[in-house]
Design an enzyme around this catalytic site. Structure first.
Site, short mmCIF file in Angstrom:
data_model
loop_
_atom_site.label_atom_id
_atom_site.label_comp_id
_atom_site.label_asym_id
_atom_site.label_seq_id
_atom_site.Cartn_x
_atom_site.Cartn_y
_atom_site.Cartn_z
CG PHE A 116 -0.23 0.08 2.54
CD1 PHE A 116 0.03 1.30 3.16
CD2 PHE A 116 0.20 -1.08 3.19
CE1 PHE A 116 0.69 1.37 4.37
CE2 PHE A 116 0.86 -1.03 4.41
CZ PHE A 116 1.10 0.21 5.01
CB CYS A 117 1.79 3.87 -1.66
SG CYS A 117 0.85 3.73 -3.20
CB THR A 118 0.03 8.44 -0.18
OG1 THR A 118 1.21 8.42 0.63
CG2 THR A 118 -0.88 9.57 0.27
N GLY A 123 -1.85 5.20 -4.25
CA GLY A 123 -1.86 4.05 -5.15
C GLY A 123 -0.79 4.04 -6.20
CB ILE A 153 -3.25 5.49 3.00
CG1 ILE A 153 -2.13 4.45 3.03
CG2 ILE A 153 -3.66 5.87 4.42
CD1 ILE A 153 -0.77 5.03 3.37
#
Length: 296
Positions: free
Chosen positions: A174-176, A178, A203
C-alpha cells in the site's frame, strides 16, 4: 471550502512537453494551485481549487491521449494548501529508477478498501508499506513491514536484500494514493512473486471509506501539501512540516532544542551546514514579510 484532487494515470505520452503549456495556462487562469508531473509514462500530481475549477482541469486531463479512464481521490481544505501552480516535465511520474518496470503490462490485484482488512489479517500475507521512512513514522497499518527507505528508488534494492524473508507468502502493498504500488507490484511480479496485491486508491481511499471503528490504520497519513497529514474521514491531522527537510513534525517536536522555524528540526539539524541554515533563515524572513518563496 476548496477541493483537493490527487490523481495519476499511466499512459504513453509521445510528447509530454507539448502538453505542458495549455495545462499550465488553464490551471493558472482558474486559480488552481499544486503540482502536476508529466512524463512519457503519464501524469501524476495533486491540485487544489474551487469545485468548478478542479472539474475543468480534470476534464482537460481526461481529454489527453489515453486519459479517459483517469481516476482521482478528493479531499477538502479550508485554506489553499499550495503556494503556487507547477507543471513539470519528468523522466518518471513516480521515480523508481527501474527502466524495465511498466505498470501498463501488469500490476498486482487491486483490493477495495472494504476488503483490505480481511486480506492483511490472513496469516499467509505479508503487508509492506512502500512509502518513505518519515511517512511511515507518523502512521501505518497494524503489523505492516516498514522497509525503512529514504526514497522510492531504494525499494528495489531493499526487496532484493529481503525477498528470502517472504518465501511462500502472499504480498500486499500500500501507499498514499496508489501510484507507487502500480510500480512496486509490477516490479515484484517481474521478480517472480506469484501473488501480489495492492490497496486500490491507497491509504486516502481507505481513510475515506472505512469507518474508524473498523479501521486497522494507526496514526495519520502524510500528504505532500500544507495540510501535512490527514486522519480518518480525511480530517486534517496534527502535524506540521519542517521547511528545511520537508519531514513531518509532531507538536512536541517544536519544543526540541534543534527546532528553529523554517530552519531546522531534530531530524535534519546535523544534515545541513551553517551556510545552509543562514540561507534558510533568510528564506524564513522573506516568508514572514509576506513574500512567497514557493515550494521546495
Amino acid at each position: 471550502m476548496l477541493t483537493v484532487a490527487a490523481l495519476y494515470h499511466f499512459t504513453r505520452f509521445p510528447d509530454p512537453a507539448a502538453l505542458k503549456p495549455p495545462l499550465a495556462r488553464l490551471c493558472c487562469a482558474l486559480g488552481v494551485r499544486g503540482t502536476l508531473l508529466l512524463a512519457p509514462e503519464g501524469i501524476n500530481g495533486t491540485i487544489a481549487g474551487s469545485r468548478e475549477a478542479i472539474d475543468a482541469v480534470l476534464a482537460h486531463i481526461r481529454a489527453l491521449p489515453g486519459c479517459a479512464e483517469l481516476d482521482w481521490k478528493e479531499s477538502a481544505a479550508e485554506t489553499m494548501p499550495f503556494g503556487r501552480m507547477k507543471v513539470r516535465l519528468k523522466r518518471e511520474i513516480v521515480t523508481m529508477g527501474q527502466p524495465d518496470v511498466d505498470p501498463g503490462t501488469a500490476v498486482g490485484r487491486y483490493v477495495a478498501p472494504a476488503d483490505w482488512n480481511a486480506l492483511i489479517a490472513a496469516p499467509d500475507v505479508a503487508v509492506i508499506d512502500t512509502r518513505n521512512d518519515y511517512e511511515v513514522e507518523i502512521g501505518t497499518f497494524a503489523g505492516a513491514i516498514d522497509p525503512g527507505t529514504r526514497s522510492f528508488r531504494d525499494f528495489p534494492a531493499w526487496w532484493r536484500d529481503n525477498a528470502h524473508r517472504f518465501a511462500g507468502k502472499r504480498i500486499a502493498m500500500f501507499c498514499t494514493g496508489g501510484i507507487r504500488c502500480e510500480k512496486s507490484t509490477n516490479f515484484l511480479l517481474g521478480e517472480g512473486v506469484p501473488e501480489v496485491f495492492h490497496l486500490k486508491g491507497g491509504i486516502l481511499k481507505y481513510l475515506e471509506e472505512v469507518p474508524e471503528t473498523e479501521s486497522l490504520w494507526q496514526g495519520e497519513c502524510f500528504v505532500f501539501d500544507k495540510r501535512v497529514s490527514l486522519g480518518h474521514g480525511l480530517r486534517p491531522g496534527h502535524y506540521d512540516l519542517c521547511h528545511a527537510c520537508r519531514r513531518p513534525l509532531a507538536p512536541e517536536d517544536r519544543d526540541r532544542p534543534e527546532y528553529e522555524t523554517g530552519v531546522s528540526c531534530h531530524r535534519c539539524h546535523a544534515e545541513y551546514s551553517d551556510a545552509d541554515r543562514h540561507r534558510f533563515r533568510e528564506r524564513q524572513r522573506q516568508a514572514e514579510r509576506g513574500e512567497c518563496f514557493g515550494e521546495s
